[in-house]
Design a protein around this motif. Structure first.
Motif, PDB file in Angstrom:
ATOM      1  N   MET A   1       1.034  -1.254  -0.076  1.00 18.85           N
ATOM      2  CA  MET A   1       0.004   0.054   0.040  1.00 18.85           C
ATOM      3  C   MET A   1       0.895   1.350  -0.101  1.00 18.85           C
ATOM      4  O   MET A   1       2.119   1.263   0.471  1.00 18.85           O
ATOM      5  N   SER A   2       0.380   2.407  -0.805  1.00 17.99           N
ATOM      6  CA  SER A   2       1.046   3.716  -0.539  1.00 17.99           C
ATOM      7  C   SER A   2       0.580   4.600   0.281  1.00 17.99           C
ATOM      8  O   SER A   2      -0.676   4.667   0.606  1.00 17.99           O
ATOM      9  N   TYR A   3       1.165   5.524   0.815  1.00 16.87           N
ATOM     10  CA  TYR A   3       0.915   6.659   1.824  1.00 16.87           C
ATOM     11  C   TYR A   3       1.226   7.672   1.520  1.00 16.87           C
ATOM     12  O   TYR A   3       2.316   8.082   0.740  1.00 16.87           O
ATOM     13  N   GLU A   4       0.383   9.015   1.580  1.00 12.94           N
ATOM     14  CA  GLU A   4       0.662  10.259   1.197  1.00 12.94           C
ATOM     15  C   GLU A   4       1.895  10.958   1.756  1.00 12.94           C
ATOM     16  O   GLU A   4       2.546  11.640   1.111  1.00 12.94           O
ATOM     17  N   THR A   5       1.986  10.838   3.215  1.00 15.45           N
ATOM     18  CA  THR A   5       2.996  11.251   3.776  1.00 15.45           C
ATOM     19  C   THR A   5       4.207  10.732   4.350  1.00 15.45           C
ATOM     20  O   THR A   5       5.248  10.860   5.198  1.00 15.45           O
ATOM     21  N   ILE A   6       4.173   9.307   3.827  1.00 16.88           N
ATOM     22  CA  ILE A   6       5.145   8.169   4.268  1.00 16.88           C
ATOM     23  C   ILE A   6       5.509   7.481   3.235  1.00 16.88           C
ATOM     24  O   ILE A   6       4.762   7.069   2.262  1.00 16.88           O
ATOM     25  N   LEU A   7       6.887   7.091   3.401  1.00 13.38           N
ATOM     26  CA  LEU A   7       7.341   5.994   2.066  1.00 13.38           C
ATOM     27  C   LEU A   7       7.571   4.660   3.142  1.00 13.38           C
ATOM     28  O   LEU A   7       8.108   4.705   3.958  1.00 13.38           O
ATOM     29  N   TYR A   8       7.010   3.731   2.397  1.00 19.06           N
ATOM     30  CA  TYR A   8       7.038   2.107   3.092  1.00 19.06           C
ATOM     31  C   TYR A   8       7.506   1.333   2.147  1.00 19.06           C
ATOM     32  O   TYR A   8       6.759   1.291   1.138  1.00 19.06           O
ATOM     33  N   GLU A   9       8.690   0.599   2.599  1.00 16.05           N
ATOM     34  CA  GLU A   9       9.029  -0.491   1.673  1.00 16.05           C
ATOM     35  C   GLU A   9       9.450  -1.532   2.526  1.00 16.05           C
ATOM     36  O   GLU A   9      10.043  -1.424   3.691  1.00 16.05           O
ATOM     37  N   VAL A  10       9.286  -2.519   2.084  1.00 15.25           N
ATOM     38  CA  VAL A  10       9.503  -3.973   2.596  1.00 15.25           C
ATOM     39  C   VAL A  10      10.242  -4.820   1.901  1.00 15.25           C
ATOM     40  O   VAL A  10      10.326  -5.259   0.672  1.00 15.25           O
ATOM     41  N   SER A  11      11.749  -5.252   2.468  1.00 11.70           N
ATOM     42  CA  SER A  11      12.560  -6.172   1.649  1.00 11.70           C
ATOM     43  C   SER A  11      13.432  -6.642   2.960  1.00 11.70           C
ATOM     44  O   SER A  11      13.817  -6.196   3.783  1.00 11.70           O
ATOM     45  N   ASP A  12      13.663  -8.035   2.416  1.00 12.66           N
ATOM     46  CA  ASP A  12      14.603  -8.801   3.340  1.00 12.66           C
ATOM     47  C   ASP A  12      13.938  -8.921   4.792  1.00 12.66           C
ATOM     48  O   ASP A  12      14.926  -9.025   5.761  1.00 12.66           O
ATOM     49  N   GLY A  13      12.571  -8.935   5.015  1.00 13.66           N
ATOM     50  CA  GLY A  13      12.105  -8.967   6.414  1.00 13.66           C
ATOM     51  C   GLY A  13      12.015  -7.701   7.196  1.00 13.66           C
ATOM     52  O   GLY A  13      11.643  -7.631   8.026  1.00 13.66           O
ATOM     53  N   VAL A  14      12.662  -6.300   6.511  1.00  9.06           N
ATOM     54  CA  VAL A  14      12.605  -5.250   7.268  1.00  9.06           C
ATOM     55  C   VAL A  14      11.704  -4.238   6.515  1.00  9.06           C
ATOM     56  O   VAL A  14      11.412  -4.037   5.420  1.00  9.06           O
ATOM     57  N   ALA A  15      10.749  -3.691   7.574  1.00 12.77           N
ATOM     58  CA  ALA A  15       9.793  -2.525   6.756  1.00 12.77           C
ATOM     59  C   ALA A  15      10.402  -1.506   7.214  1.00 12.77           C
ATOM     60  O   ALA A  15      10.725  -0.901   8.408  1.00 12.77           O
ATOM     61  N   VAL A  16      10.746  -0.635   6.297  1.00 12.40           N
ATOM     62  CA  VAL A  16      11.570   0.773   6.518  1.00 12.40           C
ATOM     63  C   VAL A  16      10.315   1.725   6.390  1.00 12.40           C
ATOM     64  O   VAL A  16       9.661   2.074   5.009  1.00 12.40           O
ATOM     65  N   ILE A  17      10.022   2.625   7.398  1.00  9.84           N
ATOM     66  CA  ILE A  17       8.882   3.647   7.346  1.00  9.84           C
ATOM     67  C   ILE A  17       9.683   4.791   7.321  1.00  9.84           C
ATOM     68  O   ILE A  17      10.475   5.542   8.288  1.00  9.84           O
ATOM     69  N   THR A  18       9.600   5.734   6.247  1.00  4.79           N
ATOM     70  CA  THR A  18      10.338   7.215   6.138  1.00  4.79           C
ATOM     71  C   THR A  18       9.226   8.226   6.259  1.00  4.79           C
ATOM     72  O   THR A  18       8.400   8.200   5.316  1.00  4.79           O
ATOM     73  N   LEU A  19       9.444   9.026   7.332  1.00  7.35           N
ATOM     74  CA  LEU A  19       8.429  10.115   7.349  1.00  7.35           C
ATOM     75  C   LEU A  19       8.848  11.031   6.292  1.00  7.35           C
ATOM     76  O   LEU A  19       9.906  11.451   6.321  1.00  7.35           O
ATOM     77  N   ASN A  20       7.957  11.476   5.462  1.00  8.75           N
ATOM     78  CA  ASN A  20       8.412  12.197   4.177  1.00  8.75           C
ATOM     79  C   ASN A  20       7.658  13.629   4.184  1.00  8.75           C
ATOM     80  O   ASN A  20       6.519  13.584   3.117  1.00  8.75           O
ATOM     81  N   ARG A  21       7.674  14.423   4.988  1.00  9.76           N
ATOM     82  CA  ARG A  21       7.304  15.888   4.994  1.00  9.76           C
ATOM     83  C   ARG A  21       8.878  16.835   5.058  1.00  9.76           C
ATOM     84  O   ARG A  21       8.787  17.509   6.064  1.00  9.76           O
ATOM     85  N   PRO A  22       9.687  16.554   4.128  1.00  7.53           N
ATOM     86  CA  PRO A  22      11.052  17.131   4.519  1.00  7.53           C
ATOM     87  C   PRO A  22      10.818  18.708   4.614  1.00  7.53           C
ATOM     88  O   PRO A  22      11.782  19.188   5.319  1.00  7.53           O
ATOM     89  N   ASP A  23       9.943  19.440   3.840  1.00 10.07           N
ATOM     90  CA  ASP A  23       9.838  20.783   3.846  1.00 10.07           C
ATOM     91  C   ASP A  23       9.427  21.297   5.310  1.00 10.07           C
ATOM     92  O   ASP A  23       9.606  22.398   5.769  1.00 10.07           O
ATOM     93  N   ARG A  24       8.788  20.542   5.749  1.00 10.95           N
ATOM     94  CA  ARG A  24       8.171  20.864   7.319  1.00 10.95           C
ATOM     95  C   ARG A  24       9.105  20.048   8.322  1.00 10.95           C
ATOM     96  O   ARG A  24       8.708  19.768   9.529  1.00 10.95           O
ATOM     97  N   LEU A  25      10.336  19.473   8.032  1.00 10.77           N
ATOM     98  CA  LEU A  25      11.202  18.685   8.988  1.00 10.77           C
ATOM     99  C   LEU A  25      10.366  17.374   9.673  1.00 10.77           C
ATOM    100  O   LEU A  25      10.354  17.137  10.612  1.00 10.77           O
TER     101      LEU A  25
END
Ligand code: T3D
Length: 256
Positions: free
Chosen positions: A1-25
């Motif tokens: 699934m994709s999200y508006e403000t978060i990058l979500y990626e799963v590989s090799d058993g790890v889910a990486v959640i990247t908070l993705n509003r860099p212009d608002r820190l």
């Protein structure tokens, strides 16, 4: 699934959640709360996911509440409705969570990092409780986790004076487990996350055990250990661990 403000990626058993509003820190907007709680649910349900990483896009980890969306009248409700369930869902997740603190962590962004099981920081990271500067009190578990990590005296200093501490100071205080140079940072947190994802099912139980300890008596904690040891001992991974030891080879855990 994709999200508006978060990058979500799963590989090799790890889910990486990247908070993705860099212009608002990567400050918490209403949408980012919705996205983060949805992707934590997704990671909790997905048997492929055995460890999680929370990090930030751009130069910040997370600057706490988005102050452009701040409403003085509803602050207590927002804490109860958004932040408290988020912190509880991170703590109740039976999978280890690493905060990969790439930059500044402020206010509830610092709370988010403290609620994770392990913290690895880039040498560009920094921390500030930030609440005093805007006339609020610590929330999202900061007043719970911070004294447990650094002691009550230092927690008081960090909350009342609200100074920003750099990565090296954070390591000395015990706020983070490890600091690595910026260039080595992604490889370092991926290495940790990979090791956790290849770990046994008992890591989830360990997390429960450590969370239980601070408010338990020794007798209660001993009993809690015995109970969770029973659950861990019944897993496929515990069988594999003992078998691998006897066969003098590395175990191949499957998270079951
Ligand atoms: O009701 C409720 O929701 C209650 C819940 C409260 C939980 C909380 O988290 S309260 C605490 C909220 N957070 C803060 O008070 C931190 C505010 N930010 C800062 O103190 C600083 O920005 C930092 C220490 C985090 C970083 O400083 P610096 O000098 O590296 O960056 P900067 O120049 O201050 O910020 C860069 C931009 O991000 C800037 O925007 P601009 O000028 O480029 O358009 C700044 O306004 C924006 N920004 C930073 N933090 C926030 C933010 N915008 C909205 N909300 C923020 N929290």
């Amino acid at each position: 699934m994709s999200y508006e403000t978060i990058l979500y990626e799963v590989s090799d058993g790890v889910a990486v959640i990247t908070l993705n509003r860099p212009d608002r820190l990567n400050a918490f907007s209403r949408q980012m709360h919705l996205d983060l709680s949805a992707c934590l649910r997704e990671a909790a349900r997905d048997p492929e996911v055995r460890a999680l990483v929370v990090t930030g896009a751009g130069r910040a980890f997370c600057a706490g509440q988005d102050l452009d969306e701040f409403d003085h009248g509803t602050v207590a409700d927002l804490v109860r409705e958004r932040y408290n369930p988020l912190i509880l869902s991170l703590r109740r997740l039976e999978k280890p969570v690493v905060a990969a603190v790439n930059g500044v962590a402020a206010g509830a962004g610092m709370s988010l990092a403290l609620a994770c099981d392990l913290r690895i920081a880039s040498d560009r990271a920094s921390f500030t409780t930030a609440f005093a500067r805007i006339g609020l009190v610590p929330d999202s578990g900061l007043s719970y986790f911070l004294p447990r990590l650094v002691g009550t005296g230092r927690a008081a200093e960090l909350c009342l004076l609200g100074e920003r501490v750099d990565a090296r100071q954070a390591l000395e205080l015990g706020l983070v487990n490890r600091v690595v140079p910026e260039a080595e940072f992604p490889a370092a947190w991926r290495d940790w996350a990979g090791r956790l994802a290849r770990g046994p099912r008992s890591l989830g139980y360990m997390k429960q055990l450590l969370a239980h300890a601070p408010q338990a008596t020794l007798e209660e904690q001993l009993e809690h250990e015995a109970w969770l040891q029973g659950l861990a001992g019944a897993t496929e991974d515990a069988q594999e661990g003992v078998r691998a030891f006897r066969e003098k080879r590395e175990p191949r855990f499957r998270g079951r």
